[in-house]
Scaffold this active site. Sequence first.
Site, PDB file in Angstrom:
ATOM      1  N   ALA A  14       0.654  -1.037   0.119  1.00  9.36           N
ATOM      2  CA  ALA A  14      -0.076  -0.112  -0.082  1.00  9.36           C
ATOM      3  C   ALA A  14       0.775   1.270   0.048  1.00  9.36           C
ATOM      4  CB  ALA A  14      -0.851  -0.033   1.224  1.00  9.36           C
ATOM      5  N   SER A  15       2.087   1.172  -0.459  1.00 11.91           N
ATOM      6  CA  SER A  15       2.833   2.513   0.051  1.00 11.91           C
ATOM      7  C   SER A  15       3.006   2.950  -1.350  1.00 11.91           C
ATOM      8  CB  SER A  15       4.245   2.115   0.161  1.00 11.91           C
ATOM      9  OG  SER A  15       4.990   0.862  -0.914  1.00 11.91           O
ATOM     10  N   GLY A  17       0.663   3.342  -5.867  1.00 11.54           N
ATOM     11  CA  GLY A  17      -0.232   2.499  -6.760  1.00 11.54           C
ATOM     12  C   GLY A  17      -1.591   2.479  -6.266  1.00 11.54           C
ATOM     13  N   ILE A  18      -2.194   1.130  -6.653  1.00  6.59           N
ATOM     14  CA  ILE A  18      -3.557   0.785  -6.346  1.00  6.59           C
ATOM     15  C   ILE A  18      -3.453   0.501  -4.825  1.00  6.59           C
ATOM     16  CG2 ILE A  18      -5.046  -1.072  -6.680  1.00  6.59           C
ATOM     17  CD1 ILE A  18      -4.013  -1.637  -9.564  1.00  6.59           C
ATOM     18  N   GLY A  19      -2.830   0.122  -4.426  1.00  9.83           N
ATOM     19  CA  GLY A  19      -2.885  -0.055  -2.778  1.00  9.83           C
ATOM     20  C   GLY A  19      -2.772   1.268  -2.100  1.00  9.83           C
ATOM     21  N   LYS A  38       7.272  -3.091   2.036  1.00 12.44           N
ATOM     22  CA  LYS A  38       8.616  -2.987   2.133  1.00 12.44           C
ATOM     23  C   LYS A  38       9.327  -1.538   2.295  1.00 12.44           C
ATOM     24  CE  LYS A  38      10.054  -5.819  -0.897  1.00 12.44           C
ATOM     25  NZ  LYS A  38      10.970  -6.604  -1.516  1.00 12.44           N
ATOM     26  N   ASP A  70       7.612  -7.492   4.758  1.00 12.06           N
ATOM     27  CA  ASP A  70       7.622  -8.272   3.615  1.00 12.06           C
ATOM     28  C   ASP A  70       7.004  -9.575   3.616  1.00 12.06           C
ATOM     29  OD1 ASP A  70       8.822  -9.952   1.590  1.00 12.06           O
ATOM     30  OD2 ASP A  70      10.944  -9.479   1.932  1.00 12.06           O
ATOM     31  N   TYR A 164       5.033 -15.541 -14.560  1.00 16.48           N
ATOM     32  CA  TYR A 164       4.058 -14.641 -14.131  1.00 16.48           C
ATOM     33  C   TYR A 164       2.928 -15.162 -14.010  1.00 16.48           C
ATOM     34  CZ  TYR A 164       1.543 -10.192 -13.542  1.00 16.48           C
ATOM     35  OH  TYR A 164       0.838  -9.435 -13.105  1.00 16.48           O
TER      36      TYR A 164
END
Length: 272
Positions: A14-15, A17-19, A38, A70, A164
């Site tokens: 959540a640091s 972007g979408i989070g 992280k 992490d 991926y």
Amino acid sequence: MSTLAGKTLFITGASRGIGRAIALRAARDGANVAIAAKSAVANPKLAGTIHSVAAEVHAAGGRGLALKCDIREEDQVHAAVAATVEHFGGLDILVNNASAIWLRGTLDTPMKRFDLMHGVNARGSFLCAQACLPHLLEAAEPHILTLAPPPSLDPRWWGPHTGYTLAKMGMSFVTLGLAAEFGPRGVAVNALWPRSIIATDAINMIPGVDPARCRTPEIVADAAHAVLTSTGARYAGRFLIDDEVLHAAGETDLDRYAVDPSRPLLPDLFLD
């Protein structure tokens, strides 16, 4: 439940972007948000840290808790969840947002990258759910929402980047299993995926992406909010697409989410 006021969310990755967008949308309702990621120290190449997002959550009207975590590390996940419950007095929602990406073929995928993707994506989602579920089962309207696509066995999604796809579909199958196991016990378990590519730092991993043909993270955040404020069985065990969720919620103007509304959107991976 039409608001997340007073609810406690544990959001991975959540640091930025979408989070981050999901965290800020919840904060505007007055939610408690644990920002688990992280990124504890500012990086000149990547904006955002757990501390900057926690400050943004406070400024938006919520209560933020910065947690360096992490999600590949079992002890760190359990410690972060315990800290969340101790700080806020409970836990209502897990958002499995953290994900690692490497869009290369088999011969161009180092095992270090393969292991990273599987450690973060499928294993990380499972581990976070395992750590959160004892607390979610005590909540009034518990949710697990995972940023993962509808399961697909279409070879066109497997051939170009097997590593991926396997890791990302692992998140989808974890969702499927958790929904079957814990849906009957009252936990709404769903997955959410964007119709178009989202303008985040992750697009740097996708060759040839024009950011002007993307949507902003806010479309996913608003769709997540619609899912997380639903009650009963409206959203349970489903693989949801962001614009379909918003249409169902009565939103008709999606151009406001486009980086450039005059440009055609780029479809995201794993969707027809």
